[in-house]
Design an enzyme around this catalytic site. Sequence first.
Site, PDB file in Angstrom:
ATOM      1  N   ARG A 264      -3.050 -10.331   4.582  1.00  0.00           N
ATOM      2  CA  ARG A 264      -3.452 -10.418   3.174  1.00  0.00           C
ATOM      3  C   ARG A 264      -2.336  -9.815   2.328  1.00  0.00           C
ATOM      4  O   ARG A 264      -2.061  -8.618   2.447  1.00  0.00           O
ATOM      5  CB  ARG A 264      -4.769  -9.640   3.016  1.00  0.00           C
ATOM      6  CG  ARG A 264      -5.339  -9.636   1.617  1.00  0.00           C
ATOM      7  CD  ARG A 264      -6.593  -8.753   1.575  1.00  0.00           C
ATOM      8  NE  ARG A 264      -7.175  -8.722   0.249  1.00  0.00           N
ATOM      9  CZ  ARG A 264      -6.722  -7.948  -0.742  1.00  0.00           C
ATOM     10  NH1 ARG A 264      -5.720  -7.132  -0.560  1.00  0.00           N
ATOM     11  NH2 ARG A 264      -7.315  -7.995  -1.923  1.00  0.00           N
TER      12      ARG A 264
ATOM     13  N   LYS B  80       0.828  -1.210   0.000  1.00  0.00           N
ATOM     14  CA  LYS B  80       0.000   0.000   0.000  1.00  0.00           C
ATOM     15  C   LYS B  80       0.861   1.259   0.000  1.00  0.00           C
ATOM     16  O   LYS B  80       2.042   1.224   0.311  1.00  0.00           O
ATOM     17  CB  LYS B  80      -1.000  -0.054   1.156  1.00  0.00           C
ATOM     18  CG  LYS B  80      -2.103  -1.073   0.826  1.00  0.00           C
ATOM     19  CD  LYS B  80      -3.283  -1.062   1.748  1.00  0.00           C
ATOM     20  CE  LYS B  80      -4.332  -2.046   1.201  1.00  0.00           C
ATOM     21  NZ  LYS B  80      -5.384  -2.364   2.149  1.00  0.00           N
TER      22      LYS B  80
HETATM   23  N1  PMM Z   1      -7.297  -4.116   0.620  1.00  0.00           N
HETATM   24  C1  PMM Z   1      -7.588  -4.155  -0.685  1.00  0.00           C
HETATM   25  C2  PMM Z   1      -8.592  -5.019  -1.175  1.00  0.00           C
HETATM   26  N2  PMM Z   1      -9.267  -5.827  -0.336  1.00  0.00           N
HETATM   27  N3  PMM Z   1      -9.669  -6.619   1.840  1.00  0.00           N
HETATM   28  C3  PMM Z   1      -9.416  -6.577   3.155  1.00  0.00           C
HETATM   29  N4  PMM Z   1     -10.111  -7.363   3.994  1.00  0.00           N
HETATM   30  N5  PMM Z   1      -8.462  -5.750   3.676  1.00  0.00           N
HETATM   31  C4  PMM Z   1      -7.727  -4.905   2.884  1.00  0.00           C
HETATM   32  O1  PMM Z   1      -6.895  -4.164   3.427  1.00  0.00           O
HETATM   33  C5  PMM Z   1      -7.982  -4.924   1.483  1.00  0.00           C
HETATM   34  C6  PMM Z   1      -8.979  -5.802   0.998  1.00  0.00           C
HETATM   35  C7  PMM Z   1      -6.853  -3.260  -1.650  1.00  0.00           C
HETATM   36  O2  PMM Z   1      -5.618  -3.780  -1.958  1.00  0.00           O
HETATM   37  P1  PMM Z   1      -5.259  -4.535  -3.343  1.00  0.00           P
HETATM   38  O3  PMM Z   1      -5.683  -3.649  -4.481  1.00  0.00           O
HETATM   39  O4  PMM Z   1      -3.802  -4.747  -3.263  1.00  0.00           O
HETATM   40  O5  PMM Z   1      -6.006  -5.843  -3.386  1.00  0.00           O
END
Ligand code: PMM
Length: 303
Positions: A272, A231
């Site tokens: 994640r 991020k």
């Molecule tokens: N961040 C993203 C997408 N989905 N879900 C959860 N539970 N927590 C998060 O911090 C989260 C998520 C955005 O990140 P990406 O574009 O790298 O998937």
Amino acid sequence: MSTTTWSGRGVPAQHPRGLPRLDRTLVMGVVNVTPDSFSDGGRWYDPRRAVAHGLALVDEGADILDVGGESTRPGAVRPPVDEELRRVLPVVRELAATGVAVSVDTMRAEVAARAIEAGAALVNDVSGGLADPAMLPLVAQAGTPYVVMHWRGHSDGMQTRAVYGDVVTEVADALRLRVDAALHAGIPPDRLILDPGLGFAKDADHNWQLLARLREIVALGRPVLVGAARKSFLGRLLADPVTGRPRPAGLRDAATSAVSVLAAAQGAWCVRVHDVASTSDAVRVTACWGRYAATEPAWALTP
Ligand code: PMM
């Protein structure tokens, strides 16, 4: 080996029912079937490539795969529901058929329902049930575990809502309210997972405060998921000292594993991430370290 351990110690404080239970923090590998995610923009947009990528993440040590068809980057435009279904369903179906636990990253009840039919074992709703009023009843009826993330609105305007007094207290209070709503809708308490929502209506300072005081989110008594991977607050921390340009998303994985260690040490249930290999090693090191540690390290102490 010492049997005296410090609390947290790289082992989740809580486990949701219905998902693998391990004596270390779990690793959720991200499979973004989107043309426009900030972290891996379009690389796995083709369903066959997405499936192959998911299988590679399992080989690297992913415990859960999180399949999403909507980018949540600041300013992103939402895809129509048919398009989201077209992106995620074949990928969920094929990956779930291999036996791996698959999570569907969606704010839409219809997408969650169809993904569960296709084999998804977990619903990851970044809106915590706020984007679609049908989501909480659907999850209650389906009986799957459910990620309740802290959220203040869709991507188009979310960064204008990054205004807090004490961000940790406010996020904890808001999560408590969402838990109450989920329980009221009939979702059993042992199926709920909390996520502070790093980067969602939060600036870099808010994200760091939430990480440094993650214990306060863990203390809410539910399994905690942390999504820090690649991020922009990491890009800013690691900015080029000469140009000031943020470190590109693809070069933030070492920093991501450092966050994984520290989150695991504070009792996170799951992290994640995109680069599973480095974080998979990191959570194993943290759990092993915790088994040997006789005293709580200073950096793990509650402020
Ligand atoms: N961040 C993203 C997408 N989905 N879900 C959860 N539970 N927590 C998060 O911090 C989260 C998520 C955005 O990140 P990406 O574009 O790298 O998937």
